[in-house]
Structures are given as structure tokens and as C-alpha cells.
Design a protein around this motif. Sequence first.
Motif, PDB file in Angstrom:
ATOM      1  N   MET A 187       0.847  -1.171   0.000  1.00  0.00           N
ATOM      2  CA  MET A 187       0.000   0.000   0.000  1.00  0.00           C
ATOM      3  C   MET A 187       0.891   1.232   0.000  1.00  0.00           C
ATOM      4  O   MET A 187       1.931   1.257   0.632  1.00  0.00           O
ATOM      5  CB  MET A 187      -0.906  -0.015   1.219  1.00  0.00           C
ATOM      6  N   SER A 188       0.454   2.219  -0.718  1.00  0.00           N
ATOM      7  CA  SER A 188       1.216   3.458  -0.758  1.00  0.00           C
ATOM      8  C   SER A 188       0.385   4.587  -0.154  1.00  0.00           C
ATOM      9  O   SER A 188      -0.840   4.574  -0.226  1.00  0.00           O
ATOM     10  CB  SER A 188       1.626   3.807  -2.196  1.00  0.00           C
ATOM     11  N   GLU A 189       1.068   5.541   0.426  1.00  0.00           N
ATOM     12  CA  GLU A 189       0.401   6.653   1.097  1.00  0.00           C
ATOM     13  C   GLU A 189      -0.440   7.482   0.130  1.00  0.00           C
ATOM     14  O   GLU A 189      -1.527   7.936   0.469  1.00  0.00           O
ATOM     15  CB  GLU A 189       1.449   7.531   1.779  1.00  0.00           C
ATOM     16  N   ASN A 190       0.036   7.659  -1.090  1.00  0.00           N
ATOM     17  CA  ASN A 190      -0.689   8.491  -2.055  1.00  0.00           C
ATOM     18  C   ASN A 190      -1.583   7.668  -2.988  1.00  0.00           C
ATOM     19  O   ASN A 190      -2.115   8.183  -3.955  1.00  0.00           O
ATOM     20  CB  ASN A 190       0.288   9.338  -2.875  1.00  0.00           C
ATOM     21  N   HIS A 191      -1.746   6.376  -2.695  1.00  0.00           N
ATOM     22  CA  HIS A 191      -2.612   5.471  -3.456  1.00  0.00           C
ATOM     23  C   HIS A 191      -2.181   5.306  -4.911  1.00  0.00           C
ATOM     24  O   HIS A 191      -2.996   4.987  -5.761  1.00  0.00           O
ATOM     25  CB  HIS A 191      -4.079   5.909  -3.371  1.00  0.00           C
TER      26      HIS A 191
ATOM     27  N   CYS B 100       2.451  -2.124  -5.707  1.00  0.00           N
ATOM     28  CA  CYS B 100       1.594  -1.265  -4.874  1.00  0.00           C
ATOM     29  C   CYS B 100       0.182  -1.205  -5.433  1.00  0.00           C
ATOM     30  O   CYS B 100      -0.298  -0.159  -5.850  1.00  0.00           O
ATOM     31  CB  CYS B 100       2.162   0.149  -4.729  1.00  0.00           C
ATOM     32  N   CYS B 101      -0.501  -2.310  -5.420  1.00  0.00           N
ATOM     33  CA  CYS B 101      -1.877  -2.355  -5.926  1.00  0.00           C
ATOM     34  C   CYS B 101      -2.889  -1.887  -4.884  1.00  0.00           C
ATOM     35  O   CYS B 101      -4.083  -1.881  -5.137  1.00  0.00           O
ATOM     36  CB  CYS B 101      -2.204  -3.763  -6.408  1.00  0.00           C
ATOM     37  N   ASN B 102      -2.417  -1.512  -3.695  1.00  0.00           N
ATOM     38  CA  ASN B 102      -3.233  -0.887  -2.651  1.00  0.00           C
ATOM     39  C   ASN B 102      -4.483  -1.680  -2.274  1.00  0.00           C
ATOM     40  O   ASN B 102      -5.582  -1.154  -2.206  1.00  0.00           O
ATOM     41  CB  ASN B 102      -3.601   0.544  -3.063  1.00  0.00           C
TER      42      ASN B 102
ATOM     43  N   ILE C  64      -5.610  -8.716  -6.627  1.00  0.00           N
ATOM     44  CA  ILE C  64      -6.123  -9.749  -7.522  1.00  0.00           C
ATOM     45  C   ILE C  64      -6.614  -9.116  -8.822  1.00  0.00           C
ATOM     46  O   ILE C  64      -6.255  -9.550  -9.914  1.00  0.00           O
ATOM     47  CB  ILE C  64      -7.243 -10.569  -6.851  1.00  0.00           C
ATOM     48  N   THR C  65      -7.391  -8.079  -8.713  1.00  0.00           N
ATOM     49  CA  THR C  65      -7.940  -7.436  -9.910  1.00  0.00           C
ATOM     50  C   THR C  65      -6.910  -6.565 -10.608  1.00  0.00           C
ATOM     51  O   THR C  65      -6.627  -6.726 -11.795  1.00  0.00           O
ATOM     52  CB  THR C  65      -9.161  -6.584  -9.532  1.00  0.00           C
ATOM     53  N   ARG C  66      -6.353  -5.628  -9.865  1.00  0.00           N
ATOM     54  CA  ARG C  66      -5.409  -4.690 -10.478  1.00  0.00           C
ATOM     55  C   ARG C  66      -4.116  -5.395 -10.889  1.00  0.00           C
ATOM     56  O   ARG C  66      -3.532  -5.078 -11.918  1.00  0.00           O
ATOM     57  CB  ARG C  66      -5.117  -3.552  -9.509  1.00  0.00           C
ATOM     58  N   GLY C  67      -3.677  -6.342 -10.088  1.00  0.00           N
ATOM     59  CA  GLY C  67      -2.460  -7.080 -10.415  1.00  0.00           C
ATOM     60  C   GLY C  67      -2.598  -7.865 -11.706  1.00  0.00           C
ATOM     61  O   GLY C  67      -1.676  -7.925 -12.520  1.00  0.00           O
ATOM     62  N   THR C  68      -3.761  -8.474 -11.914  1.00  0.00           N
ATOM     63  CA  THR C  68      -4.004  -9.212 -13.147  1.00  0.00           C
ATOM     64  C   THR C  68      -4.013  -8.274 -14.348  1.00  0.00           C
ATOM     65  O   THR C  68      -3.367  -8.535 -15.364  1.00  0.00           O
ATOM     66  CB  THR C  68      -5.340  -9.975 -13.059  1.00  0.00           C
ATOM     67  N   ALA C  69      -4.736  -7.172 -14.224  1.00  0.00           N
ATOM     68  CA  ALA C  69      -4.835  -6.213 -15.335  1.00  0.00           C
ATOM     69  C   ALA C  69      -3.488  -5.564 -15.645  1.00  0.00           C
ATOM     70  O   ALA C  69      -3.081  -5.495 -16.813  1.00  0.00           O
ATOM     71  CB  ALA C  69      -5.871  -5.147 -15.010  1.00  0.00           C
ATOM     72  N   THR C  70      -2.779  -5.116 -14.613  1.00  0.00           N
ATOM     73  CA  THR C  70      -1.496  -4.460 -14.868  1.00  0.00           C
ATOM     74  C   THR C  70      -0.442  -5.456 -15.331  1.00  0.00           C
ATOM     75  O   THR C  70       0.448  -5.102 -16.096  1.00  0.00           O
ATOM     76  CB  THR C  70      -0.992  -3.680 -13.633  1.00  0.00           C
ATOM     77  N   GLY C  71      -0.547  -6.710 -14.895  1.00  0.00           N
ATOM     78  CA  GLY C  71       0.381  -7.735 -15.383  1.00  0.00           C
ATOM     79  C   GLY C  71       0.223  -7.966 -16.877  1.00  0.00           C
ATOM     80  O   GLY C  71       1.201  -8.092 -17.613  1.00  0.00           O
ATOM     81  N   LYS C  72      -1.021  -8.016 -17.333  1.00  0.00           N
ATOM     82  CA  LYS C  72      -1.273  -8.177 -18.772  1.00  0.00           C
ATOM     83  C   LYS C  72      -0.775  -6.959 -19.537  1.00  0.00           C
ATOM     84  O   LYS C  72      -0.138  -7.085 -20.580  1.00  0.00           O
ATOM     85  CB  LYS C  72      -2.763  -8.380 -19.029  1.00  0.00           C
ATOM     86  N   LEU C  73      -1.043  -5.758 -19.009  1.00  0.00           N
ATOM     87  CA  LEU C  73      -0.571  -4.540 -19.668  1.00  0.00           C
ATOM     88  C   LEU C  73       0.956  -4.476 -19.686  1.00  0.00           C
ATOM     89  O   LEU C  73       1.554  -4.015 -20.660  1.00  0.00           O
ATOM     90  CB  LEU C  73      -1.157  -3.303 -18.987  1.00  0.00           C
ATOM     91  N   LEU C  74       1.586  -4.944 -18.624  1.00  0.00           N
ATOM     92  CA  LEU C  74       3.045  -4.964 -18.569  1.00  0.00           C
ATOM     93  C   LEU C  74       3.607  -5.912 -19.629  1.00  0.00           C
ATOM     94  O   LEU C  74       4.577  -5.574 -20.319  1.00  0.00           O
ATOM     95  CB  LEU C  74       3.500  -5.391 -17.176  1.00  0.00           C
ATOM     96  N   ALA C  75       2.979  -7.068 -19.799  1.00  0.00           N
ATOM     97  CA  ALA C  75       3.405  -8.008 -20.843  1.00  0.00           C
ATOM     98  C   ALA C  75       3.231  -7.389 -22.224  1.00  0.00           C
ATOM     99  O   ALA C  75       4.108  -7.518 -23.092  1.00  0.00           O
ATOM    100  CB  ALA C  75       2.609  -9.308 -20.733  1.00  0.00           C
TER     101      ALA C  75
END
Length: 86
Positions: A1-5, A21-23, A27-38
Amino acid sequence: MSENHEGFFGQLAPNVYGALCCNGLGITRGTATGKLLADMIAGQRNELIDFLVASPGPNKTPPEPFLSIGVNSVLKWGQYRAGLEV
């Protein structure tokens, strides 16, 4: 978690990439950002990738001992407030 979200998205070191830092939405953001990162590593670009790359990223944490003092103080304060609800 990050202070500034804000999270981190992009290259951490040569040949090392991450979406961090998916805050609490890992599960949701990690999956989406992992695909975008790939997609980004494969050379694809889109508005979401550009948005994440342009993000300011998480705030830096203070050095020790200030970090531990701050974290422990917030946790103790939360426990105290929760005890008042009984």
C-alpha cells in the motif's frame, strides 16, 4: 500500500519489470497491470499503458526509525479507536 494510493508500473532494472503497490486491489489490479506490462514489453502501446507509465508512482517512505515509529503509531491508534467501539 502506498500513502498516495499510486502504484508503480514499468521497468525496475535492466530486464526487470513490475507492477507494484496495488493498494489492496492485488487480484484485480495485479491481473490487469500484469497483462498490460506483458503488452508493453512486447512493444504494444495503448492509452492504459501510457496512463500507467505517466503515473507519479508511490511516495517514498521515510527512513528508519521514523518509518517504524509512524507505522506502529497508526496501528496503535487504530486499535485504541476500535476498542472504544465496544
